[in-house]
Design an enzyme around this catalytic site. Structure first.
Site, mmCIF file in Angstrom:
data_model
loop_
_atom_site.group_PDB
_atom_site.id
_atom_site.type_symbol
_atom_site.label_atom_id
_atom_site.label_comp_id
_atom_site.label_asym_id
_atom_site.label_seq_id
_atom_site.Cartn_x
_atom_site.Cartn_y
_atom_site.Cartn_z
ATOM 1 N N LYS A 11 -12.777 71.805 154.609
ATOM 2 C CA LYS A 11 -12.309 70.764 155.223
ATOM 3 C C LYS A 11 -11.734 71.225 156.592
ATOM 4 O O LYS A 11 -11.019 72.421 156.573
ATOM 5 C CB LYS A 11 -11.264 70.162 154.283
ATOM 6 C CG LYS A 11 -10.200 70.649 153.898
ATOM 7 C CD LYS A 11 -9.006 70.593 154.700
ATOM 8 C CE LYS A 11 -7.721 71.656 154.395
ATOM 9 N NZ LYS A 11 -6.817 71.971 155.170
ATOM 10 N N PRO A 95 -13.574 81.141 154.892
ATOM 11 C CA PRO A 95 -12.427 82.257 154.836
ATOM 12 C C PRO A 95 -11.316 81.925 154.142
ATOM 13 O O PRO A 95 -11.125 80.696 153.887
ATOM 14 C CB PRO A 95 -12.084 82.204 156.371
ATOM 15 C CG PRO A 95 -13.163 81.324 157.149
ATOM 16 C CD PRO A 95 -14.153 80.676 156.299
ATOM 17 N N ALA A 97 -7.353 81.729 152.942
ATOM 18 C CA ALA A 97 -6.150 81.501 153.320
ATOM 19 C C ALA A 97 -6.167 81.114 154.781
ATOM 20 O O ALA A 97 -5.453 81.898 155.638
ATOM 21 C CB ALA A 97 -5.267 82.804 153.256
ATOM 22 N N GLY A 101 -9.010 75.046 153.219
ATOM 23 C CA GLY A 101 -8.945 74.295 151.701
ATOM 24 C C GLY A 101 -10.060 75.076 150.915
ATOM 25 O O GLY A 101 -10.751 74.325 149.771
ATOM 26 N N GLY A 103 -10.299 77.494 148.338
ATOM 27 C CA GLY A 103 -9.942 77.362 146.911
ATOM 28 C C GLY A 103 -9.640 75.878 146.524
ATOM 29 O O GLY A 103 -10.252 75.671 145.238
ATOM 30 N N SER A 104 -9.078 75.030 147.063
ATOM 31 C CA SER A 104 -9.048 73.602 146.526
ATOM 32 C C SER A 104 -10.616 73.065 146.229
ATOM 33 O O SER A 104 -10.811 72.489 145.361
ATOM 34 C CB SER A 104 -8.330 73.087 147.397
ATOM 35 O OG SER A 104 -7.005 73.348 147.792
ATOM 36 N N ASP A 137 -4.680 69.499 147.450
ATOM 37 C CA ASP A 137 -5.862 69.187 148.388
ATOM 38 C C ASP A 137 -7.003 68.889 147.249
ATOM 39 O O ASP A 137 -8.185 68.766 147.729
ATOM 40 C CB ASP A 137 -6.021 70.310 149.305
ATOM 41 C CG ASP A 137 -5.260 70.220 150.502
ATOM 42 O OD1 ASP A 137 -4.408 69.280 150.645
ATOM 43 O OD2 ASP A 137 -5.322 71.058 151.254
HETATM 44 P P1 ATP Z 1 -5.385 75.125 152.502
HETATM 45 O O1 ATP Z 1 -6.094 74.671 153.658
HETATM 46 O O2 ATP Z 1 -5.528 74.230 151.157
HETATM 47 O O3 ATP Z 1 -3.957 75.574 152.779
HETATM 48 P P2 ATP Z 1 -6.267 78.135 152.286
HETATM 49 O O4 ATP Z 1 -7.425 78.034 153.202
HETATM 50 O O5 ATP Z 1 -5.093 78.273 153.034
HETATM 51 O O6 ATP Z 1 -6.274 76.475 151.749
HETATM 52 P P3 ATP Z 1 -7.336 79.281 150.128
HETATM 53 O O7 ATP Z 1 -8.592 79.869 150.737
HETATM 54 O O8 ATP Z 1 -7.705 78.137 149.501
HETATM 55 O O9 ATP Z 1 -6.264 78.893 151.346
HETATM 56 O O10 ATP Z 1 -6.549 80.596 149.296
HETATM 57 C C1 ATP Z 1 -5.133 80.657 149.247
HETATM 58 C C2 ATP Z 1 -4.764 81.459 148.124
HETATM 59 O O11 ATP Z 1 -5.384 81.227 146.942
HETATM 60 C C3 ATP Z 1 -5.599 82.751 148.508
HETATM 61 O O12 ATP Z 1 -4.145 83.968 148.835
HETATM 62 C C4 ATP Z 1 -6.207 83.415 147.311
HETATM 63 O O13 ATP Z 1 -5.889 84.795 146.866
HETATM 64 C C5 ATP Z 1 -5.842 82.460 146.270
HETATM 65 N N1 ATP Z 1 -6.873 82.024 145.505
HETATM 66 C C6 ATP Z 1 -7.180 81.752 144.301
HETATM 67 N N2 ATP Z 1 -8.442 81.499 143.897
HETATM 68 C C7 ATP Z 1 -9.193 81.070 145.027
HETATM 69 C C8 ATP Z 1 -10.541 80.732 145.419
HETATM 70 N N3 ATP Z 1 -11.303 80.277 144.731
HETATM 71 N N4 ATP Z 1 -10.777 80.902 146.772
HETATM 72 C C9 ATP Z 1 -9.888 81.115 147.595
HETATM 73 N N5 ATP Z 1 -8.651 81.697 147.491
HETATM 74 C C10 ATP Z 1 -8.250 81.660 146.116
#
Ligand code: ATP
Length: 280
Positions: A11, A95, A97, A101, A103-104, A137
């Site tokens: 997203k 990518p 973190a 989104g 992981g969500s 999310d």
């Molecule tokens: P958001 O936009 O919701 O803040 P994000 O892109 O910042 O998400 P994610 O990629 O979802 O963050 O990952 C955040 C953390 O969650 C990472 O440090 C990772 O180690 C942990 N994590 C656990 N499961 C997953 C997964 N399936 N995919 C990605 N990260 C994961």
């Protein structure tokens, strides 16, 4: 044994207003969230044993119980009470973190996929209630429409139809901690929240809405984010903004060719992540 392979999209946030800090440590937000077709691929296979496994094999993403997809699967297996197990494998294209989104979305996809595989017939509403216990999310990715998200992100309303875009995503790979961003955010007075239009006739209407309060923290610390935004605009983007708490920057383009050309010019030999996706 039955199995399913599903796509879990990323997203971007067209809008992200931070309204207030809540006593529980979360923040009340107002976001416009848009899915794009840069997707992780998730295979969920029922197994004969009661075991649950999640493998991903990507640096920075835990296998097993630390993975949010594992937590989603655990919740569904517990609900089913069937004594079955699943083996989940994730091909991570989003990518990590990065403000996209990923992981969500993986968690939401596992909830929806296991609802089907285990024939639980839970409503989307129920899946969203389970989802929010895993991450703020997660419900959005079960909602499956461009959304105005309020509360911590779980109160969702469908947005009016929006023009489609080609979306260039560029992640410079700097490490941005979401907790650090929220801790350092000075909340501005929110008497006058910008009005969200009721109709979007043109691409310009969408670009006029682009805004992200979190840039006020990330950009001073990581000026490269502002550099990428202005480079995208010079290279023909109609609008550009950081997504979520960053560091990924997205640019909205009219056609695929110009998005791709901008992506290669911008990333050159930097080694940064870059992808072109379509809005969903
Ligand atoms: P958001 O936009 O919701 O803040 P994000 O892109 O910042 O998400 P994610 O990629 O979802 O963050 O990952 C955040 C953390 O969650 C990472 O440090 C990772 O180690 C942990 N994590 C656990 N499961 C997953 C997964 N399936 N995919 C990605 N990260 C994961």
């Amino acid at each position: 044994m039955k199995s399913l392979t599903l796509k879990a999209p990323a997203k971007v946030n067209y809008l992200l207003d931070v309204i207030r800090r809540r006593p529980d440590g979360y923040h009340d937000l107002r976001m416009v969230m848009q899915r794009v077709n840069l997707c992780d691929e998730i295979t969920i296979a029922l197994t004969g044993t009661s075991q649950l496994s999640v493998s991903c094999g990507k640096d920075g993403v835990p296998d097993g119980p630390g993975n949010i997809a594992w937590k989603a699967a655990r919740a569904m297996l517990d609900l089913s009470g069937s004594g079955m197990g699943v083996a989940i494998s994730i091909v991570k294209n989003i990518p990590v973190a990065a403000g996209l989104g990923g992981g969500s979305s993986d968690a939401a996809t596992v909830l929806m996929g296991m609802n089907e595989l285990l024939e639980l017939n839970l409503t989307d509403q129920r899946l969203m209630e389970i989802g929010v216990t895993l991450g703020a999310d997660v419900p959005f990715f079960i909602f499956k429409k461009t959304a105005l998200a309020e509360g911590i992100g779980e109160q969702l309303r469908a947005m009016p139809p929006l023009p489609a875009f080609w979306v260039l995503l560029v992640n410079p790979g700097v490490h941005v901690s979401t907790a650090w961003v929220y801790k350092n955010l000075r909340l501005t007075s929110r008497e006058e929240l910008a009005r969200i239009p009721e109709f979007f006739r043109t691409t310009e209407d969408v670009c006029a809405m682009l805004s992200n309060d979190l840039e006020s923290v990330t950009i001073p610390a990581f000026p490269v984010i502002a550099d990428i935004k202005s480079a995208m605009m010079r290279m023909g983007a109609m609008g550009s903004m950081m997504s979520g708490s960053g560091p990924t920057v997205f640019g909205l383009f009219r056609d695929r060719e110009s998005a791709e050309a901008a992506g290669s010019m911008l990333t050159g030999s930097t080694g940064w992540f870059s992808a072109v996706a379509e809005t969903l």
